[in-house]
Design a protein around this motif. Structure first.
Motif, PDB file in Angstrom:
ATOM      1  N   PHE A 160     145.989 -19.615  59.569  1.00 15.56           N
ATOM      2  CA  PHE A 160     146.080 -19.056  60.915  1.00 15.56           C
ATOM      3  C   PHE A 160     145.724 -20.134  61.925  1.00 15.56           C
ATOM      4  O   PHE A 160     145.159 -21.186  61.581  1.00 15.56           O
ATOM      5  N   LEU A 161     146.057 -19.890  63.188  1.00 16.02           N
ATOM      6  CA  LEU A 161     145.707 -20.792  64.268  1.00 16.02           C
ATOM      7  C   LEU A 161     144.359 -20.380  64.859  1.00 16.02           C
ATOM      8  O   LEU A 161     144.097 -19.202  65.057  1.00 16.02           O
ATOM      9  N   SER A 162     143.534 -21.381  65.148  1.00 17.76           N
ATOM     10  CA  SER A 162     142.225 -21.110  65.737  1.00 17.76           C
ATOM     11  C   SER A 162     141.871 -22.203  66.738  1.00 17.76           C
ATOM     12  O   SER A 162     142.241 -23.365  66.566  1.00 17.76           O
ATOM     13  N   ALA A 163     141.119 -21.805  67.773  1.00  9.90           N
ATOM     14  CA  ALA A 163     140.657 -22.741  68.799  1.00  9.90           C
ATOM     15  C   ALA A 163     139.240 -23.219  68.516  1.00  9.90           C
ATOM     16  O   ALA A 163     138.563 -23.735  69.403  1.00  9.90           O
ATOM     17  N   ARG A 164     138.765 -23.090  67.290  1.00 13.40           N
ATOM     18  CA  ARG A 164     137.389 -23.424  66.944  1.00 13.40           C
ATOM     19  C   ARG A 164     137.032 -24.874  67.241  1.00 13.40           C
ATOM     20  O   ARG A 164     135.874 -25.195  67.539  1.00 13.40           O
ATOM     21  N   SER A 165     137.988 -25.776  67.136  1.00 11.78           N
ATOM     22  CA  SER A 165     137.734 -27.193  67.357  1.00 11.78           C
ATOM     23  C   SER A 165     137.932 -27.602  68.811  1.00 11.78           C
ATOM     24  O   SER A 165     137.770 -28.777  69.153  1.00 11.78           O
ATOM     25  N   GLY A 166     138.277 -26.651  69.676  1.00 12.57           N
ATOM     26  CA  GLY A 166     138.585 -26.963  71.062  1.00 12.57           C
ATOM     27  C   GLY A 166     140.054 -27.208  71.289  1.00 12.57           C
ATOM     28  O   GLY A 166     140.519 -27.305  72.430  1.00 12.57           O
ATOM     29  N   THR A 167     140.824 -27.319  70.214  1.00 14.94           N
ATOM     30  CA  THR A 167     142.285 -27.449  70.226  1.00 14.94           C
ATOM     31  C   THR A 167     142.820 -26.534  69.136  1.00 14.94           C
ATOM     32  O   THR A 167     142.197 -26.383  68.080  1.00 14.94           O
ATOM     33  N   TYR A 168     143.953 -25.891  69.367  1.00 17.52           N
ATOM     34  CA  TYR A 168     144.505 -25.016  68.342  1.00 17.52           C
ATOM     35  C   TYR A 168     144.924 -25.828  67.129  1.00 17.52           C
ATOM     36  O   TYR A 168     145.784 -26.703  67.195  1.00 17.52           O
ATOM     37  N   ASN A 169     144.295 -25.538  65.986  1.00 14.51           N
ATOM     38  CA  ASN A 169     144.619 -26.146  64.708  1.00 14.51           C
ATOM     39  C   ASN A 169     144.791 -25.066  63.652  1.00 14.51           C
ATOM     40  O   ASN A 169     144.338 -23.923  63.823  1.00 14.51           O
ATOM     41  N   VAL A 170     145.440 -25.436  62.554  1.00 15.70           N
ATOM     42  CA  VAL A 170     145.642 -24.508  61.446  1.00 15.70           C
ATOM     43  C   VAL A 170     144.365 -24.455  60.605  1.00 15.70           C
ATOM     44  O   VAL A 170     143.784 -25.500  60.270  1.00 15.70           O
ATOM     45  N   HIS A 171     143.929 -23.237  60.276  1.00 16.47           N
ATOM     46  CA  HIS A 171     142.773 -23.019  59.424  1.00 16.47           C
ATOM     47  C   HIS A 171     143.177 -22.136  58.240  1.00 16.47           C
ATOM     48  O   HIS A 171     144.234 -21.500  58.260  1.00 16.47           O
ATOM     49  N   ARG A 172     142.334 -22.098  57.238  1.00 14.00           N
ATOM     50  CA  ARG A 172     142.589 -21.251  56.076  1.00 14.00           C
ATOM     51  C   ARG A 172     141.393 -20.352  55.796  1.00 14.00           C
ATOM     52  O   ARG A 172     140.247 -20.706  56.094  1.00 14.00           O
ATOM     53  N   LEU A 173     141.672 -19.177  55.237  1.00 11.79           N
ATOM     54  CA  LEU A 173     140.624 -18.225  54.890  1.00 11.79           C
ATOM     55  C   LEU A 173     141.025 -17.495  53.619  1.00 11.79           C
ATOM     56  O   LEU A 173     142.107 -16.900  53.551  1.00 11.79           O
ATOM     57  N   ALA A 174     140.170 -17.552  52.607  1.00 10.87           N
ATOM     58  CA  ALA A 174     140.413 -16.837  51.353  1.00 10.87           C
ATOM     59  C   ALA A 174     139.958 -15.388  51.496  1.00 10.87           C
ATOM     60  O   ALA A 174     138.982 -15.087  52.192  1.00 10.87           O
ATOM     61  N   ILE A 175     140.673 -14.491  50.814  1.00  9.86           N
ATOM     62  CA  ILE A 175     140.379 -13.054  50.859  1.00  9.86           C
ATOM     63  C   ILE A 175     140.107 -12.559  49.441  1.00  9.86           C
ATOM     64  O   ILE A 175     140.838 -12.909  48.499  1.00  9.86           O
TER      65      ILE A 175
END
Length: 327
Positions: free
Chosen positions: A235-250
């Protein structure tokens, strides 16, 4: 009096000069560009090809780059392509009938099939294992918070059905059909620094239990979920201050297995949209005026997608019209 008349004539000449250039000229100028503005790059399930929108038409190109193949030629805007799980068909969104509707077509080209007919906009967001198209719409239950609804329509056509009781958008189903990931929150995605109650978060719907669970709690924006395997989301996230792709296991019960991890580490311009192969080994994303491909499995760095677009001009770049009134 002469001064006023001169000014009026000058204004009229400027106005007519603007009319003389066809609105298509800017678009057709891009036809001759060696650096096309690729939109919505979408990786095929096997990671071998990328579908994209360019100048309002759909194209495909090998993932390593090369000569693109045009799939649509309609004067309407065709965008947001989505591959079927078997890679044989594409779903997409088009305004060729006046407003956005959902269409499907062969990945090799041909006449598209229209699937939705409502007067509001319908935007395709996901394809299920059985080929049904998930789409966002505002046809019935839109609320003051601007949230959309999630519907599905069979790929063969038929009456669309509302899939979720909850409001939200960008819905996509896990490969086994157990879960539907979607986004809730209604601030503009371009507000990368937004922190507040309207932030975008990822949610999960369990089709077996009929329950909902919030997956992310970051006070900024998390959105655009993409399944990569049965129990992992990009998913896309602004956590780094810029939108980057992140991953999350379910987990199998639908709870997050650990914390989100960054997949890309781009700085400067944000990633606006992205996609991934079925196993997540290859991603493609749109950033600035470029499209990029990244071999995640090999630990590669993002590379610019080199696209060769052989295209004639669909319309004359300049047309001249004569007006005697009503300018």
């Amino acid at each position: 009096m002469f001064s006023r008349l001169s000014c009026s004539l000058a204004f009229l000449l400027v106005l007519l000069a603007g009319v003389a250039v066809s609105p298509a000229s800017a678009q057709e100028a891009d036809d001759e560009s060696n650096d096309p503005f690729v939109r919505h790059p979408t990786v095929s399930p096997d990671g071998e090809a990328i579908a994209f929108s360019l100048q309002g038409d759909l194209w495909t190109v090998p993932a390593e780059g090369g000569r693109a193949v045009r799939l649509t030629v309609h004067e309407g805007y065709d965008g947001h392509p989505l591959w079927s799980p078997d890679g044989r068909r594409l779903a997409f969104t088009s305004d060729r009938r006046g407003n956005d509707d959902v269409y499907t077509m062969s990945a090799d080209g041909g006449a598209p099939t229209r699937l939705t007919y409502h007067s509001t906009d319908d935007v395709a967001t996901g394809v299920t294992a059985d080929g049904s198209i998930l789409f966002s719409t505002e046809r019935t239950y839109q609320q003051p918070e601007w949230e959309s609804e999630v519907y599905a329509v069979p790929a063969a056509g038929g009456t669309p059905d509302r899939v979720l009781d909850a409001l939200g958008g960008e819905a996509t189903a896990s490969p086994d059909g157990r879960f539907i990931a979607f986004r809730r929150g209604s601030n503009g995605a371009d507000r990368v620094d937004y922190r507040g109650p309207a932030n975008r978060d990822l949610w999960l719907y369990d089709t077996q239990t009929g329950t909902y669970r919030q997956l992310t709690t970051f006070p900024g924006n998390d959105y655009n979920p993409v399944w990569v395997g049965p129990r992992e989301l990009y998913f896309l996230s602004a956590r780094s201050g810029t939108y980057n792709v992140h991953r999350l296991a379910i987990n199998d019960n639908g709870t997050p297995d650990g914390s989100p991890e960054a997949v890309t580490s781009m700085s400067g311009p944000d990633i606006r949209s992205f996609s991934a192969s079925a196993d997540g080994s290859v991603i493609a994303f749109e950033r600035g005026v470029e499209a990029y491909v990244m071999d995640v499995a090999a630990g590669g760095s993002p590379r610019t997608l080199d696209v060769d677009v052989p295209s004639d001009q669909r319309r004359l770049p300049v047309t001249y019209e004569t007006y005697s009134g009503n300018a």
